[in-house]
Design an enzyme around this catalytic site. Structure first.
Site, PDB file in Angstrom:
ATOM      1  N   ILE A  73      16.070 -10.675  21.363  1.00  0.00           N
ATOM      2  CA  ILE A  73      16.193 -11.704  20.315  1.00  0.00           C
ATOM      3  C   ILE A  73      17.451 -12.543  20.542  1.00  0.00           C
ATOM      4  CG2 ILE A  73      16.561 -12.098  17.840  1.00  0.00           C
ATOM      5  CD1 ILE A  73      14.830  -9.669  17.276  1.00  0.00           C
ATOM      6  N   HIS A 107      -3.619 -22.711  46.116  1.00  0.00           N
ATOM      7  CA  HIS A 107      -2.436 -23.459  46.531  1.00  0.00           C
ATOM      8  C   HIS A 107      -2.461 -24.855  45.924  1.00  0.00           C
ATOM      9  CE1 HIS A 107       0.842 -24.868  49.020  1.00  0.00           C
ATOM     10  NE2 HIS A 107       0.119 -25.956  49.287  1.00  0.00           N
ATOM     11  N   GLY A 160      24.706  -8.831  20.221  1.00  0.00           N
ATOM     12  CA  GLY A 160      23.586  -8.163  20.885  1.00  0.00           C
ATOM     13  C   GLY A 160      22.909  -9.080  21.886  1.00  0.00           C
ATOM     14  N   ALA A 161      23.106  -8.783  23.193  1.00  0.00           N
ATOM     15  CA  ALA A 161      22.463  -9.594  24.242  1.00  0.00           C
ATOM     16  C   ALA A 161      21.133  -8.967  24.625  1.00  0.00           C
ATOM     17  CB  ALA A 161      23.375  -9.707  25.455  1.00  0.00           C
ATOM     18  N   GLY A 184       0.848  -1.195   0.000  1.00  0.00           N
ATOM     19  CA  GLY A 184       0.000   0.000   0.000  1.00  0.00           C
ATOM     20  C   GLY A 184       0.878   1.236   0.000  1.00  0.00           C
TER      21      GLY A 184
HETATM   22  P1  FAD Z   1       4.712  -5.839  12.018  1.00  0.00           P
HETATM   23  O1  FAD Z   1       4.347  -7.020  12.803  1.00  0.00           O
HETATM   24  O2  FAD Z   1       6.118  -5.699  11.566  1.00  0.00           O
HETATM   25  O3  FAD Z   1       3.753  -5.845  10.739  1.00  0.00           O
HETATM   26  C1  FAD Z   1       3.864  -4.929   9.714  1.00  0.00           C
HETATM   27  C2  FAD Z   1       3.239  -5.529   8.477  1.00  0.00           C
HETATM   28  O4  FAD Z   1       3.106  -4.497   7.500  1.00  0.00           O
HETATM   29  C3  FAD Z   1       4.087  -6.611   7.816  1.00  0.00           C
HETATM   30  O5  FAD Z   1       3.262  -7.692   7.453  1.00  0.00           O
HETATM   31  C4  FAD Z   1       4.650  -5.930   6.571  1.00  0.00           C
HETATM   32  O6  FAD Z   1       4.870  -6.835   5.498  1.00  0.00           O
HETATM   33  C5  FAD Z   1       3.506  -5.004   6.214  1.00  0.00           C
HETATM   34  N1  FAD Z   1       3.894  -3.846   5.408  1.00  0.00           N
HETATM   35  C6  FAD Z   1       4.934  -3.002   5.589  1.00  0.00           C
HETATM   36  N2  FAD Z   1       4.891  -2.011   4.675  1.00  0.00           N
HETATM   37  C7  FAD Z   1       3.796  -2.236   3.920  1.00  0.00           C
HETATM   38  C8  FAD Z   1       3.193  -1.551   2.833  1.00  0.00           C
HETATM   39  N3  FAD Z   1       3.702  -0.422   2.363  1.00  0.00           N
HETATM   40  N4  FAD Z   1       2.076  -2.084   2.290  1.00  0.00           N
HETATM   41  C9  FAD Z   1       1.530  -3.234   2.776  1.00  0.00           C
HETATM   42  N5  FAD Z   1       2.047  -3.918   3.791  1.00  0.00           N
HETATM   43  C10 FAD Z   1       3.159  -3.409   4.370  1.00  0.00           C
HETATM   44  N6  FAD Z   1       6.795  -8.868  20.651  1.00  0.00           N
HETATM   45  C11 FAD Z   1       6.101  -9.316  21.704  1.00  0.00           C
HETATM   46  O7  FAD Z   1       5.261  -8.585  22.239  1.00  0.00           O
HETATM   47  N7  FAD Z   1       6.287 -10.575  22.195  1.00  0.00           N
HETATM   48  C12 FAD Z   1       7.189 -11.424  21.649  1.00  0.00           C
HETATM   49  O8  FAD Z   1       7.334 -12.553  22.100  1.00  0.00           O
HETATM   50  C13 FAD Z   1       7.945 -10.975  20.537  1.00  0.00           C
HETATM   51  N8  FAD Z   1       8.843 -11.784  19.975  1.00  0.00           N
HETATM   52  C14 FAD Z   1       9.546 -11.341  18.894  1.00  0.00           C
HETATM   53  C15 FAD Z   1      10.511 -12.177  18.356  1.00  0.00           C
HETATM   54  C16 FAD Z   1      11.254 -11.763  17.282  1.00  0.00           C
HETATM   55  C17 FAD Z   1      12.285 -12.689  16.690  1.00  0.00           C
HETATM   56  C18 FAD Z   1      11.013 -10.469  16.716  1.00  0.00           C
HETATM   57  C19 FAD Z   1      11.768 -10.003  15.508  1.00  0.00           C
HETATM   58  C20 FAD Z   1      10.063  -9.629  17.249  1.00  0.00           C
HETATM   59  C21 FAD Z   1       9.337 -10.056  18.361  1.00  0.00           C
HETATM   60  N9  FAD Z   1       8.397  -9.234  18.975  1.00  0.00           N
HETATM   61  C22 FAD Z   1       7.708  -9.670  20.054  1.00  0.00           C
HETATM   62  C23 FAD Z   1       8.116  -7.892  18.466  1.00  0.00           C
HETATM   63  C24 FAD Z   1       6.850  -7.906  17.603  1.00  0.00           C
HETATM   64  O9  FAD Z   1       7.000  -8.849  16.572  1.00  0.00           O
HETATM   65  C25 FAD Z   1       6.586  -6.525  17.024  1.00  0.00           C
HETATM   66  O10 FAD Z   1       6.573  -5.566  18.058  1.00  0.00           O
HETATM   67  C26 FAD Z   1       5.249  -6.497  16.320  1.00  0.00           C
HETATM   68  O11 FAD Z   1       5.219  -7.428  15.265  1.00  0.00           O
HETATM   69  C27 FAD Z   1       4.956  -5.105  15.762  1.00  0.00           C
HETATM   70  O12 FAD Z   1       3.719  -5.114  15.131  1.00  0.00           O
HETATM   71  P2  FAD Z   1       3.379  -4.114  13.952  1.00  0.00           P
HETATM   72  O13 FAD Z   1       1.969  -4.409  13.577  1.00  0.00           O
HETATM   73  O14 FAD Z   1       3.731  -2.738  14.348  1.00  0.00           O
HETATM   74  O15 FAD Z   1       4.362  -4.478  12.763  1.00  0.00           O
HETATM   75  P1  NAI Z   2      17.246  -5.200  21.661  1.00  0.00           P
HETATM   76  O1  NAI Z   2      17.133  -3.736  21.637  1.00  0.00           O
HETATM   77  O2  NAI Z   2      16.426  -5.993  22.596  1.00  0.00           O
HETATM   78  O3  NAI Z   2      18.758  -5.617  21.958  1.00  0.00           O
HETATM   79  C1  NAI Z   2      19.813  -5.193  21.152  1.00  0.00           C
HETATM   80  C2  NAI Z   2      21.109  -5.375  21.928  1.00  0.00           C
HETATM   81  O4  NAI Z   2      22.185  -5.215  21.031  1.00  0.00           O
HETATM   82  C3  NAI Z   2      21.280  -4.337  23.036  1.00  0.00           C
HETATM   83  O5  NAI Z   2      21.651  -4.969  24.225  1.00  0.00           O
HETATM   84  C4  NAI Z   2      22.365  -3.417  22.490  1.00  0.00           C
HETATM   85  O6  NAI Z   2      23.147  -2.833  23.492  1.00  0.00           O
HETATM   86  C5  NAI Z   2      23.169  -4.389  21.650  1.00  0.00           C
HETATM   87  N1  NAI Z   2      23.931  -3.772  20.572  1.00  0.00           N
HETATM   88  C6  NAI Z   2      23.564  -2.767  19.749  1.00  0.00           C
HETATM   89  N2  NAI Z   2      24.547  -2.493  18.860  1.00  0.00           N
HETATM   90  C7  NAI Z   2      25.554  -3.367  19.121  1.00  0.00           C
HETATM   91  C8  NAI Z   2      26.815  -3.601  18.530  1.00  0.00           C
HETATM   92  N3  NAI Z   2      27.245  -2.895  17.490  1.00  0.00           N
HETATM   93  N4  NAI Z   2      27.606  -4.564  19.060  1.00  0.00           N
HETATM   94  C9  NAI Z   2      27.186  -5.311  20.113  1.00  0.00           C
HETATM   95  N5  NAI Z   2      25.979  -5.125  20.711  1.00  0.00           N
HETATM   96  C10 NAI Z   2      25.177  -4.176  20.213  1.00  0.00           C
HETATM   97  O7  NAI Z   2      17.030  -5.655  20.135  1.00  0.00           O
HETATM   98  P2  NAI Z   2      16.722  -7.058  19.479  1.00  0.00           P
HETATM   99  O8  NAI Z   2      17.122  -8.180  20.356  1.00  0.00           O
HETATM  100  O9  NAI Z   2      17.270  -6.962  18.109  1.00  0.00           O
HETATM  101  O10 NAI Z   2      15.160  -7.061  19.404  1.00  0.00           O
HETATM  102  C11 NAI Z   2      14.462  -5.993  18.766  1.00  0.00           C
HETATM  103  C12 NAI Z   2      13.172  -5.747  19.442  1.00  0.00           C
HETATM  104  O11 NAI Z   2      12.243  -6.772  19.114  1.00  0.00           O
HETATM  105  C13 NAI Z   2      13.229  -5.764  20.961  1.00  0.00           C
HETATM  106  O12 NAI Z   2      13.654  -4.544  21.489  1.00  0.00           O
HETATM  107  C14 NAI Z   2      11.827  -6.043  21.331  1.00  0.00           C
HETATM  108  O13 NAI Z   2      11.114  -4.843  21.323  1.00  0.00           O
HETATM  109  C15 NAI Z   2      11.344  -6.930  20.186  1.00  0.00           C
HETATM  110  N6  NAI Z   2      11.339  -8.320  20.646  1.00  0.00           N
HETATM  111  C16 NAI Z   2      10.524  -8.647  21.689  1.00  0.00           C
HETATM  112  C17 NAI Z   2      10.508  -9.919  22.173  1.00  0.00           C
HETATM  113  C18 NAI Z   2       9.657 -10.222  23.335  1.00  0.00           C
HETATM  114  O14 NAI Z   2       8.789  -9.428  23.650  1.00  0.00           O
HETATM  115  N7  NAI Z   2       9.842 -11.351  23.999  1.00  0.00           N
HETATM  116  C19 NAI Z   2      11.327 -10.981  21.595  1.00  0.00           C
HETATM  117  C20 NAI Z   2      12.179 -10.506  20.535  1.00  0.00           C
HETATM  118  C21 NAI Z   2      12.151  -9.235  20.081  1.00  0.00           C
END
Ligand code: FAD
Ligand code: NAI
Length: 475
Positions: free
Chosen positions: A194, A454, A190-191, A121
């Site tokens: 993810i 409990h 990155g700790a 879109g």
């Molecule tokens: P997104 O989920 O990124 O969705 C955006 C959508 O828009 C996508 O489908 C994309 O293709 C589409 N899009 C983009 N541009 C366009 C366009 N121009 N036209 C049409 N479609 C488009 N969060 C949690 O709360 N709990 C978790 O356990 C968790 N685990 C995660 C694990 C990983 C590995 C990662 C990477 C993220 C995780 N997150 C988690 C974060 C979570 O996935 C995101 O915060 C969440 O998906 C954000 O939702 P959103 O709707 O903003 O965007």
């Molecule tokens: P993050 O922000 O959680 O962690 C990134 C880490 O990388 C930080 O500790 C930062 O200090 C470190 N970092 C940045 N630059 C670096 C470098 N050059 N060298 C070494 N370390 C560096 O980001 P992440 O893990 O990529 O996840 C992105 C986001 O996705 C999260 O912030 C979270 O919002 C969402 N997410 C949520 C999950 C959940 O809710 N369980 C699971 C996975 C992702």
């Protein structure tokens, strides 16, 4: 041109939920999403469903079962021999779970009469007579018209300069969820959330995992005592975590990746990993949206600029989720999506960002809501703290899962709950009680007076609340 009251661009948790709520409120609603699965079919649900929350939790579950069979069944008197991990099957199961969720969203669109468009879109221009034209699809052959537009286009993984993701050796979250065999050695840069979740998956399956973190502190956003406990436990499990590291050259070879880095004490190290996950945060995604043409301003980091109500700079254009400020969490995106739909309907919803829970799905899980001790100290708030270890909880002992604790922070004068922090079994579920308490403005005494069944893990929450008043019963 089809006319809609509300068009949502992006079908992740922010977008699809906004579309459903808008339709429930009586608006003629469309949702446009471009995600395709491996078969080229529409796969709504965004990052969360396709390469985030859902598939990562599926793999965490599978790897945890394997870890239990290998290391913990024996404690329960169960002997399992010949336990094997079939990675292909584990990945296929994960893909099936993802597909159930994709299909579930398509079903919900039908049920709620949301029109779904598969494709990209993009704004064609600014509103004319209060109506936006949105081009749909790669060739932009179709356009639809909308009075209100909700942008929910999410985020992408951030790459390190000079180390583009090839998803074979250098992996983003996407490739990290598709590794076809257990790598002998896995590097993680990155700790953060993810890095720890995916590092845990592959460690449990047998990888030698090294996590390189740039900051000198571990999990800086987490309450210090919980982060300290987590570092101790993860290190004991075998994750090699180096803090304060400066990552230098990254050179992919034929079958592995060489990473040069400097440790906190100034030593230069050269490591070679079979796979490298780069998880250093995510960047907002506005690719191909043509946002500026619609009058939508972005900030210097590429996020769409919004006010507290998710209004953008363009009239009747809203933005929610990862593409705007605030935590990148699926439930935050959902809350914003619902709130925007309700605001369009003239309602006055409110989101308290202080009551948004965080969860890290490691083992043990880490979850928190509200303020940490370090935040309270920094802002000079007088507080009381009470914590209770799972070691003293009967259910945790029965589960054989006694690592960790629940900690409650309450205002020193009013006793109002200011934060709850958990590291331990199913912390992700336990935290809901803290969120509820904070949303209702409860005191720690309120939690302490509630009857908890409990034996349950939630009794540790009650006991932590009692501990705020220095009167635990079981510790
Ligand atoms: P997104 O989920 O990124 O969705 C955006 C959508 O828009 C996508 O489908 C994309 O293709 C589409 N899009 C983009 N541009 C366009 C366009 N121009 N036209 C049409 N479609 C488009 N969060 C949690 O709360 N709990 C978790 O356990 C968790 N685990 C995660 C694990 C990983 C590995 C990662 C990477 C993220 C995780 N997150 C988690 C974060 C979570 O996935 C995101 O915060 C969440 O998906 C954000 O939702 P959103 O709707 O903003 O965007
Ligand atoms: P993050 O922000 O959680 O962690 C990134 C880490 O990388 C930080 O500790 C930062 O200090 C470190 N970092 C940045 N630059 C670096 C470098 N050059 N060298 C070494 N370390 C560096 O980001 P992440 O893990 O990529 O996840 C992105 C986001 O996705 C999260 O912030 C979270 O919002 C969402 N997410 C949520 C999950 C959940 O809710 N369980 C699971 C996975 C992702």
């Amino acid at each position: 041109m089809d006319q809609f009251d509300v068009v949502v661009i992006g079908g992740g948790p922010g977008g699809y939920v906004a579309a459903i709520r808008a339709a429930q409120l009586g608006f003629k609603t469309a949702c446009i999403d471009e995600w395709k699965n491996a078969a080229g079919k529409p796969a709504p649900g965004g990052t969360c469903t396709n390469v985030g929350c859902i598939p990562s939790k599926a793999l965490l579950q599978s790897s945890e079962h394997y870890d239990h069979a290998m290391h913990h069944f024996a404690d329960h008197g169960i002997t399992a021999s010949g336990v094997k991990m079939d990675v292909a099957k584990m990945l296929a199961r994960k893909d099936a779970v993802v597909k159930q969720n994709n299909d579930g969203i398509l079903y919900l669109f039908k049920k709620n009469k949301v029109t779904f468009f598969h494709g990209r879109g993009a704004f064609v221009g600014a509103a004319k007579d209060g109506v936006y034209e949105i081009a749909v699809g790669e060739s932009a052959a179709t356009s639809i018209a909308a009075k209100h537009v909700i942008i929910a286009t999410g985020s992408n993984a951030r790459a390190l300069p000079g180390a583009a993701f090839d998803e074979k050796l250098i992996l983003s979250n996407d490739g990290a969820l598709r590794v076809g065999e257990v790598p002998k050695s896995l590097g993680v840069i990155g700790a953060g959330v993810i890095g720890l979740e995916m590092g845990s998956v592959w460690r449990r399956l047998g990888s030698d995992v090294t996590v390189l973190e740039g900051l000198p502190t571990f999990l800086g956003a987490v309450d210090e005592s919980i982060a300290k406990e987590a570092l101790k436990l993860f290190t004991k499990q075998g994750l090699k975590i180096s803090l304060g590291v400066k990552v230098g050259a990254i050179k992919p070879g034929k079958n592995n990746v060489a990473v040069e880095y400097t440790t906190a004490d100034g030593k230069t190290e050269n490591a070679t990993f079979d796979r490298l996950i780069v998880s250093i945060g995510r960047t907002p995604n506005t690719n191909g949206l043509n946002a500026e043409a619609g009058g939508v301003k972005l900030d210097e980091r590429g996020f769409i600029t919004v006010d507290g109500d998710c209004k953008t700079s363009a009239p009747n254009v809203w933005a929610v989720g990862d593409v705007v400020r605030g935590p990148m969490l699926a439930h935050k995106a959902e809350e914003e999506g619902v709130a925007v739909a309700e605001r369009i309907a003239g309602q006055h919803p409110h989101i308290d960002f202080n009551c948004i829970p965080w969860v890290i799905y490691t083992s043990p899980e880490i979850a928190w809501v509200g303020q940490t001790e370090q935040q309270l100290k920094a802002s000079g708030v007088a507080y009381k703290s009470g914590s209770f270890p799972f070691m003293a909880n009967g259910r945790a002992r029965a589960l054989g899962n006694t690592d960790g604790m629940v900690k409650i922070l309450a205002d020193a004068k009013t006793d109002k709950v200011l934060g709850m922090h958990v590291i331990g079994p199913v912390a992700s579920e336990l935290i809901a009680e803290g969120v509820m308490a904070m949303e209702f403005g409860a005191s720690s005494e309120d939690i302490a007076r509630i009857c908890h069944a409990h034996p349950t893990l939630s009794e540790a929450t009650k006991e932590a609340a009692l501990a705020v008043d220095k009167r635990t019963l079981n510790f």
